[in-house]
Design an enzyme around this catalytic site. Structure first.
Site, PDB file in Angstrom:
ATOM      1  N   ASP A 139       0.841  -1.215  -0.026  1.00  0.00           N
ATOM      2  CA  ASP A 139      -0.075  -0.045  -0.025  1.00  0.00           C
ATOM      3  C   ASP A 139       0.930   1.372  -0.080  1.00  0.00           C
ATOM      4  OD1 ASP A 139       0.848  -0.834   2.652  1.00  0.00           O
ATOM      5  OD2 ASP A 139      -0.490   0.975   3.170  1.00  0.00           O
ATOM      6  N   GLU A 140       0.443   2.429  -0.333  1.00  0.00           N
ATOM      7  CA  GLU A 140       0.715   3.651  -0.361  1.00  0.00           C
ATOM      8  C   GLU A 140       2.525   3.702  -0.644  1.00  0.00           C
ATOM      9  OE1 GLU A 140      -1.877   5.394   3.651  1.00  0.00           O
ATOM     10  OE2 GLU A 140       0.191   4.725   3.931  1.00  0.00           O
TER      11      GLU A 140
END
EC number: 3.2.1.52
Length: 760
Positions: free
Chosen positions: A343-344
């Site tokens: 993620d991210e």
């Protein structure tokens, strides 16, 4: 234990008689509530002669051990009593966690098809027993169980709890305590976020520098924020056991050895809870890259605009490192699932890397999103070669996803993500930030929001809905520096989630009636839970001649204590045992306490003396409010002050119309509010993200800024008639909440009637 085909254990229980049931017809205070409960007659009395009967071949040893722990065993008797508790295998119960309980005056019969189901049955029996069984310093002579029949099984297979141990570290003892709480409420997946930019918490023997360097850090901005907050809340203090002095530096940290985690896995497995490890990559890897700078494309890691430099997916050495790490992770954790995170990811360094440009051309990858997908798919193939299944946060949908990957949905502002994944045949775990990020501050609405959370998105058909396998609460620990703080954020919200994902038939009113019985049990288990909210006041209060602070306690055993000198209420502060008359401006700090000294939320109540605001005279008003719509990202409502709106419309009330669909936006409602009588009015503004309410010449509520759903309140003294009204609201992205209620005097907050709002 001797290998007998039929084994009988006898309980010896001494001293005090406790009766948990006043009437057999009373609804049992079980959470989560079973699929079917039929109350019977009479009760079963457990005495020193009560036997526990089971067949050793059935594999119910863990359930037996738990039952024997709850009902301490003494010496064996030569023959059993006619009154027994029997654990019986029933192949007709096909659900892995399904069970049945039948209690009569002569027998307690627990039936299950699988060991996990029998263990869940014992936890239900545990909740039927008096709280005194949780306190081992209290010996009990006899225990009573109500006559009833229960048939039960879970609605969802994934009932998860997540804990971020990377930002702040939590002891093995706390993890065991959390597992015990999960077992009591039939939650079955513990997701440990073991690594992140701020800390690497798991021993990897091939790379000792990961913990030698990556497990320790100097204090960061979140530590500083915690230190500021500890002045008003001792639970925000950083655990001193995690602070060391090295080479003249003060460092925070800690890590788990592999043996510690293997022991924890066994502890959880005995309670039929799977531990799902997460080593987050390719992003959130600063702690690892600081130890091994060549893991990134550019060498080293730093903070970009939002996220840190990730590892490089264009070097074979990165995959060698990742596979070596996960090989050791899989040796520790036998779970079916391994969480990659993914993620991210700040992919800017990839776009600039000659190695990545070469790899993308070779593999036919059009952009860095597909390059991230390339990394995830390669790691999934490695997981599959080891007999494991990959889970990733919902960003793994970007750039393409394999049909076998499992998606953990968290981005509330991307509502199509779980729909897309399910329609693609990917199994989905629902954990959206609102309402399942438990680091978001709880308030009076939290339990209801969790309980009414729609696990299955409405757009899915019944066939597609089968790919939604459950839900999970996530606790990110940037500002959770202590175990007490973690308890406070988990409980009782985990109870609402437990019922939401276990029970097929939901009834929030019933849940609210059953919940108070669990507070004392949590306290007996040394859980630092959040006490129920106090009500009957606003944060900012006004009075004309005098005000009366009169609070109805949410639980009868609570003691309300307060101070007027700015100090935090403690167990020796004055008790608010009767209504308090206020005639002068004052700031009151107020908190509820249990008999054992557990303190609830600290409320700061500001009282100010005012005169009634005069109404205004305005001719030819019409229904509704004028509203300006700004399609822009704002940090706070002040950002709209000098801008021209993108459009304007008439709103009937304080709601956000469906056509307001920009990912980030601001709204300015303005007009008048028409009060039918003179009085002190309280307003309650619930919003995500920020909002401000102004009436007449006064700011009544300031709930501004970027934050999760949060309610703030204030009062204003108004004469009957029209008063200028403004409400400014911003949404930063991620899903919004906007609700305004009011009350007059000591009345309950209600929705403001549309007829109150006027505009020219």
């Amino acid at each position: 234990m001797k290998p007998l085909s039929r084994l009988i254990l006898t309980s010896a229980i001494t001293l005090v008689m406790i009766n948990a049931w006043a009437q057999a017809s009373t609804q049992p205070s079980l959470i989560p509530y079973p699929a079917s409960v039929t109350m019977g007659k009479g009760e079963f009395v457990i005495t020193p002669g009560t036997g526990i009967v089971f067949d050793i071949k059935d594999g119910f040893e863990n359930a037996l051990a738990e039952l024997s722990r709850l009902i301490p065993s003494g010496k064996s008797l030569p023959r059993p009593s006619t009154k027994v508790i029997e654990l019986q295998k029933d192949a007709a119960i096909t659900s892995t966690e399904g069970y049945q309980i039948a209690i009569t005056g002569q027998k307690v019969l627990l039936k299950a098809g699988k060991p996990a189901g029998m263990f869940r049955a014992v936890q239900t029996l545990r909740q039927l027993l008096p709280i005194a069984i949780e306190n081992k310093s209290t010996e009990i002579q006899s225990l009573r169980l109500p006559g009833l029949t229960i048939t039960d099984e879970p609605a969802y297979g994934w009932r998860g709890v997540h804990l971020d141990v990377a930002r702040h570290f939590f002891s093995i003892a706390y993890l065991k305590k959390l597992i015990d709480g999960m077992a009591l409420y039939k939650l079955n997946k513990l997701h440990l976020h073991l690594t992140d930019d701020q800390g690497w918490r798991v021993e990897i023997k091939k790379y000792p520098a990961l913990t030698e360097k990556g497990a320790w850090r100097t204090f960061d901005k979140n530590d500083s924020a915690c230190m500021r907050k500890q002045k008003d809340d001792p639970d925000m203090a950083i655990d001193p056991k995690r602070i060391v002095k090295r080479n003249g530096k003060t460092l925070y940290g800690g890590f788990y050895t592999q043996q510690q985690l293997k022991d924890l896995v066994q502890y959880a497995a005995a309670r039929y809870i799977d531990i799902i490890p997460e080593v987050d990559m390719p992003g959130h890897m600063m702690a690892a890259i600081h130890a091994f700078p060549d893991l990134s494309c550019e060498g080293g890691s730093h903070w970009g605009e939002l996220f840190s430099t990730p590892i490089c997916p264009c070097k074979e050495s990165s995959f060698e490192f990742a596979q070596n790490v996960f090989t050791e992770i899989m040796d520790i954790f036998p779970s079916e699932y391994i969480h990659l995170g993914a993620d991210e990811v700040d992919r800017k360094s990839w776009a600039q890397s000659p190695l990545c440009k070469e790899l993308m051309a070779k593999e036919g990858l059009k952009n860095t999103a597909e390059l991230q997908s390339y990394f995830v798919k390669r790691m999934e193939k490695f997981f599959q070669s080891k007999g494991r299944k990959l889970i990733g946060w919902d960003e793994i949908l970007e750039g393409g996803i394999s049909p076998t990957a499992n998606v953990m949905y968290w981005r509330s502002w991307v509502p199509e993500a779980p729909v897309t994944a399910a329609r693609n045949g990917n199994r989905v775990i629902m954990s959206p930030g609102n309402p399942l990020y438990f680091d978001n501050l709880p308030d009076a609405h939290s339990l209801s929001n969790i309980y009414h959370f729609k696990v299955v998105p409405e757009k899915l058909t019944a066939e597609e809905a089968k790919f939604i396998i459950g839900a999970q609460a996530n606790l990110w620990s940037e500002q959770v520096p202590s175990e007490n703080r973690a308890d406070y954020l988990y409980f009782p919200r985990l109870l609402a989630l437990a019922e939401r994902v276990w029970s097929a038939h939901l009834d929030f009113s019933s849940f609210q009636q059953r919940l108070p019985a669990h507070y004392n049990r949590l306290e007996a288990l040394r859980v630092h839970y959040r006490l129920p909210d106090l009500s009957g006041f606003a944060e900012h209060n006004v009075f004309v001649s005098q005000a009366i602070l009169d609070i109805k306690k949410p639980l009868p055993n609570l003691v309300l204590r307060y101070t007027t000198n700015g100090s935090i209420p403690v167990a020796t502060s004055p008790a608010l045992s009767k209504p308090l008359v206020i005639k002068q401006p004052v700031t009151i700090k107020l908190a509820a306490f249990t008999a054992k000294g557990l303190r609830g939320e600290i409320y700061t109540l500001n009282y100010k003396k005012e005169t009634y605001q005069e109404p205004v005279t305005v001719a030819n008003t019409k229904a509704g409010l004028q509203c300006k719509y700004f399609k822009k990202y704002f940090l706070n409502t002040g950002g709209m002050k000098t801008l021209q709106p993108d459009s304007q419309f008439i709103a009937p009330n304080i709601t956000v119309p469906a056509f307001v669909s920009a990912p980030s936006f601001g709204l300015q409602y303005s007009g008048y509010i028409d009060f039918p009588e003179t009085g002190i009015y309280s307003f309650y503004l619930l919003c995500d993200d920020g909002g401000r309410l102004m009436i007449g010449n006064k700011e009544v509520v300031n709930n501004d800024g970027q934050h999760a759903p949060l309610e703030k309140s204030g009062q204003v003294a108004l004469k009957k008639g029209l008063h200028p009204f403004q409400l400014h609201f911003i949404e930063g992205g991620g899903g919004f909440t906007l609700q305004l209620k009011y009350s007059k005097g000591s009345g309950e907050p209600v929705r403001i009637p549309d007829s109150f709002f006027r505009q020219q």
